[in-house]
Write a protein that holds these residues in place. Structure first.
Motif, PDB file in Angstrom:
ATOM      1  N   VAL A   1       0.817  -1.144   0.125  1.00  0.00           N
ATOM      2  CA  VAL A   1      -0.194   0.032  -0.003  1.00  0.00           C
ATOM      3  C   VAL A   1       1.047   1.229   0.006  1.00  0.00           C
ATOM      4  CG1 VAL A   1      -1.970   1.448   1.232  1.00  0.00           C
ATOM      5  CG2 VAL A   1      -2.053  -1.103   1.346  1.00  0.00           C
ATOM      6  N   ILE A   2       0.672   2.165  -1.019  1.00  0.00           N
ATOM      7  CA  ILE A   2       1.525   3.422  -1.117  1.00  0.00           C
ATOM      8  C   ILE A   2       0.744   4.679  -0.627  1.00  0.00           C
ATOM      9  CG2 ILE A   2       3.173   2.168  -2.619  1.00  0.00           C
ATOM     10  CD1 ILE A   2       1.892   3.879  -5.134  1.00  0.00           C
ATOM     11  N   ASN A   3      -0.631   4.518  -0.930  1.00  0.00           N
ATOM     12  CA  ASN A   3      -1.681   5.629  -0.479  1.00  0.00           C
ATOM     13  C   ASN A   3      -3.022   5.043  -0.240  1.00  0.00           C
ATOM     14  OD1 ASN A   3      -2.423   8.055  -0.027  1.00  0.00           O
ATOM     15  ND2 ASN A   3      -1.624   9.015  -2.116  1.00  0.00           N
ATOM     16  N   SER A   4      -3.964   5.954   0.483  1.00  0.00           N
ATOM     17  CA  SER A   4      -5.269   5.467   0.604  1.00  0.00           C
ATOM     18  C   SER A   4      -5.922   6.780   0.858  1.00  0.00           C
ATOM     19  CB  SER A   4      -5.464   4.662   1.774  1.00  0.00           C
ATOM     20  OG  SER A   4      -4.942   5.116   2.943  1.00  0.00           O
ATOM     21  N   HIS A   5      -7.478   6.322   0.484  1.00  0.00           N
ATOM     22  CA  HIS A   5      -8.276   7.643   0.590  1.00  0.00           C
ATOM     23  C   HIS A   5      -9.767   7.112   1.162  1.00  0.00           C
ATOM     24  CE1 HIS A   5      -9.858  11.947   0.046  1.00  0.00           C
ATOM     25  NE2 HIS A   5     -11.083  11.139  -0.308  1.00  0.00           N
ATOM     26  N   LYS A   6     -10.335   7.545   2.440  1.00  0.00           N
ATOM     27  CA  LYS A   6     -11.723   7.298   2.815  1.00  0.00           C
ATOM     28  C   LYS A   6     -12.609   7.933   1.865  1.00  0.00           C
ATOM     29  CE  LYS A   6     -10.289   6.432   7.531  1.00  0.00           C
ATOM     30  NZ  LYS A   6     -10.753   6.573   9.081  1.00  0.00           N
ATOM     31  N   LEU A   7     -13.619   6.912   1.701  1.00  0.00           N
ATOM     32  CA  LEU A   7     -14.944   7.249   0.966  1.00  0.00           C
ATOM     33  C   LEU A   7     -16.109   7.351   2.075  1.00  0.00           C
ATOM     34  CD1 LEU A   7     -14.588   4.957  -2.014  1.00  0.00           C
ATOM     35  CD2 LEU A   7     -14.183   7.441  -1.996  1.00  0.00           C
ATOM     36  N   GLY A   8     -16.076   8.686   3.160  1.00  0.00           N
ATOM     37  CA  GLY A   8     -17.041   8.509   4.044  1.00  0.00           C
ATOM     38  C   GLY A   8     -16.403   7.613   5.219  1.00  0.00           C
ATOM     39  N   GLU A   9     -17.465   6.967   5.828  1.00  0.00           N
ATOM     40  CA  GLU A   9     -17.166   6.174   6.982  1.00  0.00           C
ATOM     41  C   GLU A   9     -17.486   4.849   6.554  1.00  0.00           C
ATOM     42  OE1 GLU A   9     -19.097   6.937  10.555  1.00  0.00           O
ATOM     43  OE2 GLU A   9     -18.273   8.837  10.812  1.00  0.00           O
ATOM     44  N   GLY A  10     -17.770   4.539   5.100  1.00  0.00           N
ATOM     45  CA  GLY A  10     -18.277   3.297   4.767  1.00  0.00           C
ATOM     46  C   GLY A  10     -17.208   2.404   3.982  1.00  0.00           C
ATOM     47  N   ALA A  11     -16.221   3.041   3.347  1.00  0.00           N
ATOM     48  CA  ALA A  11     -15.327   2.224   2.543  1.00  0.00           C
ATOM     49  C   ALA A  11     -14.132   3.218   2.720  1.00  0.00           C
ATOM     50  CB  ALA A  11     -16.106   1.995   1.370  1.00  0.00           C
ATOM     51  N   THR A  12     -12.860   2.709   1.967  1.00  0.00           N
ATOM     52  CA  THR A  12     -11.580   3.235   1.853  1.00  0.00           C
ATOM     53  C   THR A  12     -10.992   2.578   0.491  1.00  0.00           C
ATOM     54  OG1 THR A  12     -11.090   3.079   4.151  1.00  0.00           O
ATOM     55  CG2 THR A  12      -9.097   3.491   2.644  1.00  0.00           C
TER      56      THR A  12
ATOM     57  N   ALA B   1       7.106  -6.018 -10.625  1.00  0.00           N
ATOM     58  CA  ALA B   1       6.446  -6.333 -11.859  1.00  0.00           C
ATOM     59  C   ALA B   1       6.106  -4.760 -12.316  1.00  0.00           C
ATOM     60  CB  ALA B   1       4.933  -7.065 -11.478  1.00  0.00           C
ATOM     61  N   GLY B   2       6.299  -3.678 -11.559  1.00  0.00           N
ATOM     62  CA  GLY B   2       6.244  -2.311 -12.134  1.00  0.00           C
ATOM     63  C   GLY B   2       4.757  -2.033 -12.367  1.00  0.00           C
ATOM     64  N   LYS B   3       3.899  -2.615 -11.506  1.00  0.00           N
ATOM     65  CA  LYS B   3       2.356  -2.337 -11.882  1.00  0.00           C
ATOM     66  C   LYS B   3       1.824  -1.598 -10.521  1.00  0.00           C
ATOM     67  CE  LYS B   3       1.467  -6.345 -15.020  1.00  0.00           C
ATOM     68  NZ  LYS B   3       0.640  -7.680 -14.883  1.00  0.00           N
ATOM     69  N   ASN B   4       0.609  -1.007 -10.780  1.00  0.00           N
ATOM     70  CA  ASN B   4      -0.116  -0.257  -9.741  1.00  0.00           C
ATOM     71  C   ASN B   4      -1.402  -1.170  -9.528  1.00  0.00           C
ATOM     72  OD1 ASN B   4       1.581   2.356 -10.708  1.00  0.00           O
ATOM     73  ND2 ASN B   4       1.083   2.388  -8.581  1.00  0.00           N
ATOM     74  N   CYS B   5      -1.961  -1.021  -8.353  1.00  0.00           N
ATOM     75  CA  CYS B   5      -3.421  -1.809  -8.130  1.00  0.00           C
ATOM     76  C   CYS B   5      -4.233  -0.828  -7.131  1.00  0.00           C
ATOM     77  CB  CYS B   5      -2.881  -3.108  -7.437  1.00  0.00           C
ATOM     78  SG  CYS B   5      -4.649  -4.247  -7.136  1.00  0.00           S
ATOM     79  N   VAL B   6      -5.372  -0.770  -7.595  1.00  0.00           N
ATOM     80  CA  VAL B   6      -6.388   0.118  -7.128  1.00  0.00           C
ATOM     81  C   VAL B   6      -7.801  -1.003  -6.628  1.00  0.00           C
ATOM     82  CG1 VAL B   6      -8.062   1.813  -6.941  1.00  0.00           C
ATOM     83  CG2 VAL B   6      -5.961   2.177  -8.140  1.00  0.00           C
ATOM     84  N   VAL B   7      -7.944  -0.694  -5.223  1.00  0.00           N
ATOM     85  CA  VAL B   7      -8.989  -1.709  -4.800  1.00  0.00           C
ATOM     86  C   VAL B   7      -9.808  -0.900  -3.651  1.00  0.00           C
ATOM     87  CG1 VAL B   7      -7.806  -2.714  -2.663  1.00  0.00           C
ATOM     88  CG2 VAL B   7      -9.620  -3.699  -3.709  1.00  0.00           C
ATOM     89  N   THR B   8     -11.035  -0.831  -3.674  1.00  0.00           N
ATOM     90  CA  THR B   8     -12.034  -0.209  -2.747  1.00  0.00           C
ATOM     91  C   THR B   8     -12.696  -1.307  -1.867  1.00  0.00           C
ATOM     92  OG1 THR B   8     -12.574   1.685  -4.350  1.00  0.00           O
ATOM     93  CG2 THR B   8     -14.116   1.449  -2.515  1.00  0.00           C
ATOM     94  N   ILE B   9     -12.518  -1.070  -0.475  1.00  0.00           N
ATOM     95  CA  ILE B   9     -12.760  -2.088   0.441  1.00  0.00           C
ATOM     96  C   ILE B   9     -14.007  -1.502   1.342  1.00  0.00           C
ATOM     97  CG2 ILE B   9     -12.368  -3.624   2.253  1.00  0.00           C
ATOM     98  CD1 ILE B   9      -9.376  -3.870   1.035  1.00  0.00           C
TER      99      ILE B   9
ATOM    100  N   TRP C   1     -14.847   9.586  -5.421  1.00  0.00           N
ATOM    101  CA  TRP C   1     -13.232  10.298  -5.149  1.00  0.00           C
ATOM    102  C   TRP C   1     -12.368   9.991  -6.163  1.00  0.00           C
ATOM    103  CZ3 TRP C   1      -8.270   9.183  -4.183  1.00  0.00           C
ATOM    104  CH2 TRP C   1      -7.682  10.380  -4.029  1.00  0.00           C
ATOM    105  N   LYS C   2     -11.674  10.934  -6.835  1.00  0.00           N
ATOM    106  CA  LYS C   2     -10.666  10.660  -7.634  1.00  0.00           C
ATOM    107  C   LYS C   2      -9.443  11.599  -7.563  1.00  0.00           C
ATOM    108  CE  LYS C   2     -11.428  11.751 -12.088  1.00  0.00           C
ATOM    109  NZ  LYS C   2     -11.990  11.623 -13.418  1.00  0.00           N
ATOM    110  N   SER C   3      -8.241  11.120  -7.544  1.00  0.00           N
ATOM    111  CA  SER C   3      -7.024  11.927  -7.280  1.00  0.00           C
ATOM    112  C   SER C   3      -6.620  12.517  -8.723  1.00  0.00           C
ATOM    113  CB  SER C   3      -5.855  10.999  -6.859  1.00  0.00           C
ATOM    114  OG  SER C   3      -5.541  10.285  -7.987  1.00  0.00           O
ATOM    115  N   GLY C   4      -5.527  13.465  -8.615  1.00  0.00           N
ATOM    116  CA  GLY C   4      -5.109  14.201  -9.817  1.00  0.00           C
ATOM    117  C   GLY C   4      -3.821  13.198 -10.265  1.00  0.00           C
ATOM    118  N   TRP C   5      -2.936  13.671 -11.260  1.00  0.00           N
ATOM    119  CA  TRP C   5      -1.869  13.070 -11.626  1.00  0.00           C
ATOM    120  C   TRP C   5      -0.986  12.997 -10.305  1.00  0.00           C
ATOM    121  CZ3 TRP C   5      -2.617   9.958 -15.535  1.00  0.00           C
ATOM    122  CH2 TRP C   5      -3.562  10.385 -16.539  1.00  0.00           C
TER     123      TRP C   5
END
Length: 264
Positions: free
Chosen positions: A172-183, A192-200, A256-260
């Motif tokens: 995990v290199i970064n995270s952002h909360k979506l209210g109190e229901g998820a992150t 592998a030089g790859k990024n992975c995004v997951v909303t839990i 929510w969405k980040s910038g570059w």
């Protein structure tokens, strides 16, 4: 003598005197008109001075004096009676009801029965906070204070982890909360030089909820995983070695969405 009788006697005497006066005046007038002398005749026996007895000699009989036939009528007497001018007054008579025939009637009331007041709960009592597993979430992903409906089963904490969803080798290199229901989590695999995004989701939602995980590589490809899920959305994996990425996610109605970022 009463006043009434005195007045009656006075009137009678006055009338008799007036009648006698009229009779005398009539006789004088008749004698004056006749012009003859009226002899005076002695009445009774005369006695001699020597004590001898003898009978008197009667003289000439006197001329008859005419008696006027017009007689004054007797004056009627007036009986004056005092009339009672005072009107009889009616005294009020109190009417007393007969207890044997007039019994008091019972009074009927038309008032409605009043409801008994309900006891209010004491405000000094502090109610315990509901179990987080039974607290539903609002549109912003915040748990509400309203307890869950009895028909719904209690929510269970979500045991899924970002590394377990993306796979071994990811960190995990970064995270952002979506209210109190998820992150939403951003992970990177150096080998592998790859990024992975997951909303839990923080809780497991049996009825499922709208979720999404997005990843966009600058000058490269992009991906997302929208849908209704019970615990998480993703993973979205893209090659992004030394490239900027945009990442983010959605839970229920919160997005929510980040910038570059993360260009190295």
């Amino acid at each position: 003598m009463p006043a009434k009788q005195r007045r009656t006697l006075t009137l009678a005497l006055s009338g008799a005197a007036a009648a006698a006066l009229l009779v005398v005046a009539g006789a004088v007038v008749v004698q004056a008109n006749s012009g003859k002398e009226v002899p005076v005749v002695a009445v009774g026996n005369t006695s001699e001075p020597d004590g001898g007895s003898g009978a008197g000699q009667p003289g000439e009989p006197p001329e008859s004096v005419p008696i006027p036939t017009d007689s004054t009528p007797p004056v009627p007497t007036l009986d004056i009676e005092e009339k009672k001018t005072r009107k009889p007054t009616r005294e009020p008579v109190a009417q007393v009801p007969n207890p044997a025939t007039q019994a008091p009637r019972p009074q009927t009331t038309t008032s409605r029965p009043q409801a008994t007041p309900t006891k209010k709960k004491s405000r000094n009592m502090v109610e315990p906070d509901p179990d987080p597993s039974t607290r539903p979430f609002d549109e912003q992903g915040k748990a509400t204070d309203q307890p869950a409906k009895p028909s719904q089963p209690p929510l269970k904490p979500n045991t899924a982890t970002p590394v377990g969803v993306c796979g071994a080798g990811y960190k995990v290199i970064n995270s952002h909360k979506l209210g109190e229901g998820a992150t939403t989590y951003l992970l990177y695999h150096a080998g592998a030089g790859k990024n992975c995004v997951v909303t839990i989701s923080r809780m497991v939602i049996p009825g499922k909820v709208n979720m999404n995980a997005i990843l966009q590589v600058k000058g490269g490809s992009s991906g997302s995983n929208p849908g209704k899920f019970t615990s998480y959305a993703g993973p979205v994996r893209l090659a992004a070695k030394k490239k900027c990425v945009i990442w983010g996610g959605t839970w229920h109605k919160t997005s929510w969405k980040s910038g570059w970022s993360h260009c190295t």
